[in-house]
Design an enzyme around this catalytic site. Sequence first.
Site, short mmCIF file in Angstrom:
data_model
loop_
_atom_site.label_atom_id
_atom_site.label_comp_id
_atom_site.label_asym_id
_atom_site.label_seq_id
_atom_site.Cartn_x
_atom_site.Cartn_y
_atom_site.Cartn_z
N HIS A 223 28.16 52.90 32.84
CA HIS A 223 26.80 52.38 32.98
C HIS A 223 26.20 52.88 34.29
O HIS A 223 26.91 53.42 35.13
CB HIS A 223 26.82 50.84 33.00
CG HIS A 223 27.52 50.28 34.22
ND1 HIS A 223 28.89 50.23 34.34
CD2 HIS A 223 27.03 49.79 35.39
CE1 HIS A 223 29.22 49.73 35.51
NE2 HIS A 223 28.12 49.47 36.19
N ASP A 225 23.65 51.25 37.47
CA ASP A 225 23.21 49.93 37.94
C ASP A 225 21.68 49.87 37.93
O ASP A 225 21.02 50.84 38.28
CB ASP A 225 23.77 49.66 39.34
CG ASP A 225 25.29 49.49 39.32
OD1 ASP A 225 25.85 49.23 38.24
OD2 ASP A 225 25.91 49.62 40.40
N HIS A 280 29.00 55.20 36.21
CA HIS A 280 30.33 54.81 36.68
C HIS A 280 30.95 53.79 35.75
O HIS A 280 30.27 53.23 34.88
CB HIS A 280 30.24 54.30 38.12
CG HIS A 280 29.28 53.16 38.31
ND1 HIS A 280 27.92 53.33 38.33
CD2 HIS A 280 29.48 51.83 38.46
CE1 HIS A 280 27.33 52.16 38.50
NE2 HIS A 280 28.26 51.23 38.58
N ARG A 290 43.02 43.56 39.63
CA ARG A 290 42.10 44.12 40.62
C ARG A 290 40.86 43.24 40.72
O ARG A 290 40.38 42.72 39.72
CB ARG A 290 41.70 45.53 40.17
CG ARG A 290 40.61 46.17 40.97
CD ARG A 290 40.46 47.63 40.59
NE ARG A 290 39.40 48.23 41.37
CZ ARG A 290 38.16 48.41 40.92
NH1 ARG A 290 37.83 48.08 39.70
NH2 ARG A 290 37.24 48.94 41.72
C1 OGA Z 1 29.48 46.80 38.72
C2 OGA Z 1 30.49 47.88 38.84
C3 OGA Z 1 32.69 48.61 39.46
C4 OGA Z 1 34.02 48.07 39.83
O1 OGA Z 1 29.84 45.63 38.96
O2 OGA Z 1 28.32 47.12 38.39
O3 OGA Z 1 30.17 48.99 38.52
O4 OGA Z 1 34.84 48.86 40.29
N1 OGA Z 1 31.72 47.59 39.28
O5 OGA Z 1 34.25 46.89 39.65
NI NI Z 2 28.03 49.17 38.29
#
Ligand code: OGA
Ligand code: NI
Length: 351
Positions: A223, A225, A280, A290
């Site tokens: 996605h 942001d 990402h 995690r």
């Molecule tokens: C988000 C995101 C990445 C992660 O919360 O928008 O991309 O590593 N998180 O948690």
């Molecule tokens: Ni994100």
Amino acid sequence: MPSINEDVSIGNLGSLQTLPDSFTWKLTAADSILPPSSAAVKESIPVINLSDPEVTTLLGNACKTWGAFQIANHGIPQSLLDDVESLSKTFFDMPSERKLEAASSNKGVSGYGEPRISLFFEKKMWSEGLTIADGSYRNQFLTIWPRDYTKYCGIIEEYKGEMENLASRLLSCILGSLGVTVDDIEWAQKTEKSGSKMGQSVIRLNHYPVCPEPERAMGLAAHTDSCLLTILHQSNMGGLQVFKEESGWVTVEPIPGVLVVNIGDLFHILSNGKFPSVVHRARVNRTKSRISIAYLWGGPAGEVEISPISKIVGPVGPCLYRPVTWSEYLRIKFEVFDKALDAIRVVNATN
Ligand code: OGA
Ligand code: NI
């Protein structure tokens, strides 16, 4: 009707011994790259020291080539990062029923639940999250932590304050690399004059539990942001990957005390397309859970419109995007997801 096997609560994912079909993704070879367990990382987003005299150029280059970078010497106290991380752990360690008491309502963004982008994917994601939106988290915290309410609100407030300052500082530097200043953004002047803060924000706590088959699971699907920029604190477990056209999925290895920053859709608009809003995602792990904490720095509050900065567009253009308010943009995003930027693109921009 879902089979018994399919009836899983996202609050208990970490206890599952097999990957349910509803969580099994069909990934291609290129897609399925897991974060490396060794140091054999091919390439990654730049790590930038914010005290570097060349910081503006370094940030500008990173934004142009990657739409993401890591920052060292950012001035956020390690103790505060640790506090937010342990607040997150305290929450995600709670029994599923307790977490569900903070579940987000249908309409609201804030609260506990699966990633909001789940709507757009057939398969479920291997993660749970708590979204903390300006204004509404106090009531949630009161439900979650009736005794430690004041302490946890204090941590979030401090975190928001520090992140907001850091985000404004980054904005100024990054704009500097394009030869403009914050004063060239029409809404920034207005917000400053009215004494209100620059933009709204959302904090999203993400938890990626251990997973029996990480190769076939997805923590958070690909996605971009929907904000100006995101500052992410990832615990010392890798999982975040960014997509780069020539390289495919690239893992962002965690470095202690270093924060990840990525450009969001709104900055892409402001920059008139000069900075990519980086795609990402997050992968999961077989043996270690995690946590990540995303600070999503939004657009201006209220009905203020965001548009490409006219100085960047120049006198002859083309101006690639039409003006849009953050709330309108979010509406479009949650209708058409990855086509949202196309939806506000000025059609004949190439003419
Ligand atoms: C988000 C995101 C990445 C992660 O919360 O928008 O991309 O590593 N998180 O948690
Ligand atoms: Ni994100």
